[in-house]
Design an enzyme around this catalytic site. Structure first.
Site, mmCIF file in Angstrom:
data_model
loop_
_atom_site.group_PDB
_atom_site.id
_atom_site.type_symbol
_atom_site.label_atom_id
_atom_site.label_comp_id
_atom_site.label_asym_id
_atom_site.label_seq_id
_atom_site.Cartn_x
_atom_site.Cartn_y
_atom_site.Cartn_z
ATOM 1 C CG ASP A 110 -21.881 -16.309 9.343
ATOM 2 O OD1 ASP A 110 -21.702 -15.094 9.571
ATOM 3 O OD2 ASP A 110 -21.123 -17.196 9.783
ATOM 4 C CG HIS A 125 -14.959 -15.016 0.734
ATOM 5 N ND1 HIS A 125 -14.314 -15.942 1.509
ATOM 6 C CD2 HIS A 125 -14.010 -14.507 -0.093
ATOM 7 C CE1 HIS A 125 -13.015 -15.974 1.170
ATOM 8 N NE2 HIS A 125 -12.817 -15.113 0.218
ATOM 9 N N GLY A 210 -10.212 -17.724 13.815
ATOM 10 C CA GLY A 210 -10.883 -18.872 13.206
ATOM 11 C C GLY A 210 -10.764 -18.979 11.710
ATOM 12 C CB SER A 212 -7.613 -22.749 7.469
ATOM 13 O OG SER A 212 -8.250 -22.382 6.262
ATOM 14 C CG ASN A 236 -7.484 -21.535 14.293
ATOM 15 O OD1 ASN A 236 -7.785 -22.678 14.648
ATOM 16 N ND2 ASN A 236 -7.533 -21.146 13.038
ATOM 17 C CB THR A 254 -13.352 -17.239 18.485
ATOM 18 O OG1 THR A 254 -14.180 -18.141 17.727
ATOM 19 C CG2 THR A 254 -12.077 -16.997 17.712
HETATM 20 P P1 NAD Z 1 -11.675 -22.998 7.098
HETATM 21 O O1 NAD Z 1 -12.819 -23.932 7.154
HETATM 22 O O2 NAD Z 1 -10.639 -23.178 6.069
HETATM 23 O O3 NAD Z 1 -10.908 -22.979 8.486
HETATM 24 C C1 NAD Z 1 -11.597 -22.857 9.682
HETATM 25 C C2 NAD Z 1 -10.595 -22.552 10.778
HETATM 26 O O4 NAD Z 1 -11.332 -22.345 11.975
HETATM 27 C C3 NAD Z 1 -9.601 -23.677 11.054
HETATM 28 O O5 NAD Z 1 -8.309 -23.113 11.093
HETATM 29 C C4 NAD Z 1 -10.022 -24.197 12.433
HETATM 30 O O6 NAD Z 1 -8.904 -24.618 13.208
HETATM 31 C C5 NAD Z 1 -10.667 -22.986 13.039
HETATM 32 N N1 NAD Z 1 -11.685 -23.251 14.053
HETATM 33 C C6 NAD Z 1 -12.541 -24.298 14.146
HETATM 34 N N2 NAD Z 1 -13.351 -24.139 15.206
HETATM 35 C C7 NAD Z 1 -13.005 -22.958 15.794
HETATM 36 C C8 NAD Z 1 -13.475 -22.237 16.925
HETATM 37 N N3 NAD Z 1 -14.492 -22.687 17.659
HETATM 38 N N4 NAD Z 1 -12.870 -21.069 17.233
HETATM 39 C C9 NAD Z 1 -11.858 -20.581 16.473
HETATM 40 N N5 NAD Z 1 -11.364 -21.219 15.403
HETATM 41 C C10 NAD Z 1 -11.941 -22.390 15.063
HETATM 42 O O7 NAD Z 1 -12.311 -21.552 7.043
HETATM 43 P P2 NAD Z 1 -11.828 -20.227 6.346
HETATM 44 O O8 NAD Z 1 -10.403 -19.978 6.643
HETATM 45 O O9 NAD Z 1 -12.823 -19.202 6.709
HETATM 46 O O10 NAD Z 1 -11.966 -20.518 4.784
HETATM 47 C C11 NAD Z 1 -13.071 -21.195 4.264
HETATM 48 C C12 NAD Z 1 -13.933 -20.405 3.286
HETATM 49 O O11 NAD Z 1 -15.247 -20.917 3.377
HETATM 50 C C13 NAD Z 1 -14.060 -18.961 3.585
HETATM 51 O O12 NAD Z 1 -13.881 -18.330 2.401
HETATM 52 C C14 NAD Z 1 -15.487 -18.743 4.037
HETATM 53 O O13 NAD Z 1 -16.064 -17.717 3.275
HETATM 54 C C15 NAD Z 1 -16.246 -19.961 3.642
HETATM 55 N N6 NAD Z 1 -17.130 -20.488 4.719
HETATM 56 C C16 NAD Z 1 -17.941 -19.627 5.397
HETATM 57 C C17 NAD Z 1 -18.738 -20.098 6.428
HETATM 58 C C18 NAD Z 1 -19.628 -19.109 7.158
HETATM 59 O O14 NAD Z 1 -20.055 -18.112 6.573
HETATM 60 N N7 NAD Z 1 -19.884 -19.302 8.453
HETATM 61 C C19 NAD Z 1 -18.714 -21.439 6.778
HETATM 62 C C20 NAD Z 1 -17.890 -22.318 6.042
HETATM 63 C C21 NAD Z 1 -17.093 -21.810 5.017
#
Ligand code: NAD
Ligand code: ZN
Length: 268
Positions: A110, A125, A210, A212, A236, A254
């Site tokens: 993003d 990614h 943040g 998983s 997290n 965060t």
């Molecule tokens: P995930 O969706 O698997 O996990 C998100 C994690 O964030 C969870 O463990 C959750 O408990 C935690 N979380 C939720 N709200 C939070 C907050 N306010 N503060 C801190 N932690 C918080 O995400 P992932 O592990 O990044 O894996 C998903 C894949 O999807 C990644 O490869 C990523 O590239 C992609 N993705 C990217 C975006 C983006 O660019 N913003 C958004 C969605 C998915």
């Protein structure tokens, strides 16, 4: 231990260390309004990331349910247009200014770490606002808002969404071939991984923010840092696979904790 005690402990670890390296995931941007994959209530409740996250899944959905792709794209454009760096991103930018953060390794696409002020961002990614040539691999970055507005206008213009129409509308490389968004889909090769492992091996603290921790190979980075002797601080609010290796685990958002850490670092 109270939250305040844990924040003090994080400050102590960061002060006692050489520069830290950040490893972030979708949760980092949740407070910027970008839904994570696995938390309830987001776009991924309406759209299946497995279906839309692979090349073959996308083609399949495009052939059978072009309306679904259209509404996914419309949703995504609005979300990314509205997304600004949140207080967590801004705190990381300020910590880099203070010489406390050496690099950010992110799974997010993003661009919000760069907008938050971090200069060395390894995007394992990819980046949604960069294009890659399908033929020669040449990359080209776009300005975020004009790029999203362009896709929005194109979507409005296209009466039917099919592969031929999309290929026609893709931006062109200097070599003449179409360019695709430079993001890593499921099953594709990750980017910047060598540099990320070097950062993980060389850091004295890793801030795991943040994520998983289920998307490999990036998810292995905290273990690598730990094995190389780094302290691991995780922030997290939810469950995590890193509970076993984290020296300190702060179960809060965060966007709440990082500004608090920054403030205490500034007044320490
Ligand atoms: P995930 O969706 O698997 O996990 C998100 C994690 O964030 C969870 O463990 C959750 O408990 C935690 N979380 C939720 N709200 C939070 C907050 N306010 N503060 C801190 N932690 C918080 O995400 P992932 O592990 O990044 O894996 C998903 C894949 O999807 C990644 O490869 C990523 O590239 C992609 N993705 C990217 C975006 C983006 O660019 N913003 C958004 C969605 C998915
Ligand atoms: Zn090219």
């Amino acid at each position: 231990m109270t939250l305040s005690d844990k924040i003090d402990q994080a400050v102590e670890i960061l002060q006692g260390a050489a520069e830290a390296v950040v490893f972030s995931g979708a949760g980092m941007s949740a407070e910027s309004g970008i839904p994570t994959f696995r938390d309830p209530g987001g776009i991924w409740d309406q759209f299946d990331p497995e279906e839309l996250g692979t090349g073959s899944g996308l083609l399949h959905t495009l052939a059978r349910h072009p309306d679904r792709i259209r509404s996914f794209l419309e949703n995504t454009i609005e979300i990314f247009l509205a997304a600004k760096p949140n207080p967590g991103h801004l705190a990381l930018g300020a910590m880099e200014q203070m010489g406390l953060i050496r690099a950010v390794i992110t799974q997010n696409v993003d661009n919000l770490h760069q907008e938050g002020g971090n200069s060395r961002v390894l995007e394992v990614h990819g980046n949604l606002f960069r294009q890659r040539c399908l033929a020669c691999g040449q990359k080209q970055a776009s300005e975020k808002v004009s790029y999203l507005m362009h896709i929005r206008r194109t979507l409005h213009k296209l009466a039917s969404l099919d592969l031929a129409a999309i290929l026609r509308e893709l931006p062109r490389c200097r070599c003449g071939s179409p360019m695709r968004p430079d993001v890593v889909m499921f099953g594709e090769a990750v980017q910047d991984m060598h540099e990320s492992f070097v950062e993980a091996d060389g850091c004295s603290v890793m801030l795991v923010l943040g994520t998983s921790g289920v998307v490999y190979p990036a998810a292995a980075l905290p273990q690598r840092a730990k094995q190389a002797g780094a302290k691991v601080i995780e922030i997290n609010p939810g469950d995590s696979v890193y509970a076993g290796i984290a020296d300190l685990r702060i179960t809060e958002k965060t966007g709440r904790v990082l500004p608090e850490i920054l403030q205490r670092l500034q007044h320490a």
